[in-house]
Design a protein around this motif. Structure first.
Motif, PDB file in Angstrom:
ATOM      1  N   ARG A 243       0.813  -1.218   0.000  1.00  0.00           N
ATOM      2  CA  ARG A 243       0.000   0.000   0.000  1.00  0.00           C
ATOM      3  C   ARG A 243       0.847   1.269   0.000  1.00  0.00           C
ATOM      4  NH1 ARG A 243      -3.173   1.053  -1.694  1.00  0.00           N
ATOM      5  NH2 ARG A 243      -4.363   2.378  -0.292  1.00  0.00           N
ATOM      6  N   PHE A 244       2.163   1.093   0.064  1.00  0.00           N
ATOM      7  CA  PHE A 244       3.022   2.276   0.104  1.00  0.00           C
ATOM      8  C   PHE A 244       4.428   1.919  -0.362  1.00  0.00           C
ATOM      9  CE2 PHE A 244       3.971   0.140   4.032  1.00  0.00           C
ATOM     10  CZ  PHE A 244       5.294   0.437   4.306  1.00  0.00           C
ATOM     11  N   GLU A 245       5.228   2.949  -0.571  1.00  0.00           N
ATOM     12  CA  GLU A 245       6.632   2.778  -0.920  1.00  0.00           C
ATOM     13  C   GLU A 245       7.425   3.929  -0.328  1.00  0.00           C
ATOM     14  OE1 GLU A 245       7.001   3.025  -5.189  1.00  0.00           O
ATOM     15  OE2 GLU A 245       6.616   5.192  -5.212  1.00  0.00           O
ATOM     16  N   PHE A 246       8.722   3.723  -0.193  1.00  0.00           N
ATOM     17  CA  PHE A 246       9.637   4.810   0.122  1.00  0.00           C
ATOM     18  C   PHE A 246      10.266   5.291  -1.183  1.00  0.00           C
ATOM     19  CE2 PHE A 246       9.731   2.500   4.256  1.00  0.00           C
ATOM     20  CZ  PHE A 246       9.303   3.544   5.065  1.00  0.00           C
ATOM     21  N   TYR A 265      10.590  -3.561   1.768  1.00  0.00           N
ATOM     22  CA  TYR A 265       9.765  -2.396   1.477  1.00  0.00           C
ATOM     23  C   TYR A 265       9.839  -2.062  -0.016  1.00  0.00           C
ATOM     24  CZ  TYR A 265       9.720  -1.687   6.513  1.00  0.00           C
ATOM     25  OH  TYR A 265       9.559  -1.859   7.867  1.00  0.00           O
ATOM     26  N   ALA A 266       8.701  -1.688  -0.592  1.00  0.00           N
ATOM     27  CA  ALA A 266       8.721  -1.201  -1.970  1.00  0.00           C
ATOM     28  C   ALA A 266       9.527   0.090  -1.999  1.00  0.00           C
ATOM     29  CB  ALA A 266       7.299  -0.956  -2.459  1.00  0.00           C
ATOM     30  N   PHE A 267      10.394   0.207  -2.992  1.00  0.00           N
ATOM     31  CA  PHE A 267      11.273   1.380  -3.042  1.00  0.00           C
ATOM     32  C   PHE A 267      11.388   1.874  -4.483  1.00  0.00           C
ATOM     33  CE2 PHE A 267      14.703   4.250  -2.724  1.00  0.00           C
ATOM     34  CZ  PHE A 267      14.718   4.654  -1.391  1.00  0.00           C
ATOM     35  N   THR A 268      11.309   3.198  -4.627  1.00  0.00           N
ATOM     36  CA  THR A 268      11.456   3.843  -5.933  1.00  0.00           C
ATOM     37  C   THR A 268      12.459   4.977  -5.825  1.00  0.00           C
ATOM     38  OG1 THR A 268       9.220   3.310  -6.696  1.00  0.00           O
ATOM     39  CG2 THR A 268      10.272   5.203  -7.707  1.00  0.00           C
TER      40      THR A 268
END
Length: 302
Positions: A243-246, A265-268
């Motif tokens: 539901r989120f990313e850093f 963690y999803a990371f972009t």
């Protein structure tokens, strides 16, 4: 600190220096935070990020757009980058500044340009983030976002925590994919918090609000204190990791970026590229004056 920030913000708005910088190439330390001047070199950087489990949001840099011809050229460069994302098969989406495609020239002309970009992005199932600029462009950006969302789902924008109005904007945009940032422009006390602790408090408040809203949340910060508080909050509230990313900027805290991705963690990473790197780099120096060391070391090593 304030004087230094104002100095680099002023430099970022200097068009003659921007024009000269195109001839310099990525100098004065800019090569550490800008992923090349062309698509091929940028894509190599994105592939390296992807190999570490990190996605990218790509910014085809461009500033000082005052004519329809300049805006059309910028639009075409963005569409070419979208096509390249598809061709290279990388995990990436794009961030677009509306002033780059004609917002200061003509509102309807700019809207037509971003509609063309969204149509192309939709073909490839690529998300487009409308970068938020200074306060003078905020309402126009939100108006364009509203018009786009009547037709497209693959679009979102940025909310800046240093603005007083951001909490109300967040409520209006609770269903939208948003990037939440502290804010990098110099704004007056009439519209924005001036003290760091006030911005930090509001930033964490906005993050918590949107994490519990339907829209996806991109938490864009290099502040490890904020990151640790977010990690604790999502654990306490049982917020799913999808539901989120850093997000962080290319060239900053690279090891932390990799570590967060390894933690699950999803990371972009925000990946800027292009010949118009100068204004972007000056804003980064204004935002984090300690990065002046990058420039000084680069100059000394020449």
């Amino acid at each position: 600190m304030g004087v230094t920030k104002n100095f680099f913000i002023a430099l970022s708005k200097n068009q003659p220096l921007n024009s000269a910088a195109k001839k310099w190439g990525l100098k004065l330390g800019a090569g550490k935070v800008v992923a090349g001047t062309d698509i091929a070199s940028m894509m190599q950087s994105v592939k390296e990020l992807n190999a570490n489990g990190i996605s990218a949001t790509i910014d085809s840099l461009g500033e000082f757009v005052h004519t329809k011809e300049e805006a059309t050229k910028a639009k075409e460069a963005i569409i070419k980058t979208l096509e390249s994302i598809q061709i290279y098969g990388v995990n990436a989406h794009m961030s677009v500044k509306l002033t780059q495609i004609g917002l200061d020239v003509d509102f309807d002309f700019c809207l037509k340009n971003i509609q063309e970009i969204l149509a192309e992005a939709s073909r490839y199932d690529i998300f487009i983030n409308l970068d938020m600029e200074d306060y003078d462009h905020l309402q126009q950006t939100l108006d364009i976002l509203e018009a786009l969302r009547a037709e497209y789902e693959n679009v979102g924008t940025v909310i800046q925590a240093y603005l007083y109005r951001s909490e109300k904007d967040l409520e209006t945009l609770k269903d939208v994919r948003l990037r939440l940032v502290k804010g990098a422009y110099k704004e007056s006390s009439e519209v924005s918090f001036q003290e760091k602790h006030e911005v930090d408090e509001n930033y964490l408040k906005l993050i918590k609000i949107h994490l519990q809203s339907p829209g996806f949340t991109s938490i864009a910060t290099h502040d490890h204190h904020i990151i640790e508080k977010v990690k604790a909050f999502v654990k306490e509230e049982n917020i799913p990791l999808n539901r989120f990313e850093f997000q962080m900027l290319y060239g900053f805290r690279s090891e932390m970026q990799k570590d967060l991705a390894k933690e699950g963690y999803a990371f972009t990473t925000y990946v800027p590229f292009g010949q118009d790197w100068y204004a972007y780099y000056m804003r980064r120096l204004a935002e984090r004056p300690q990065n002046i060391n990058l420039m000084l070391r680069s100059m000394i090593s020449k």
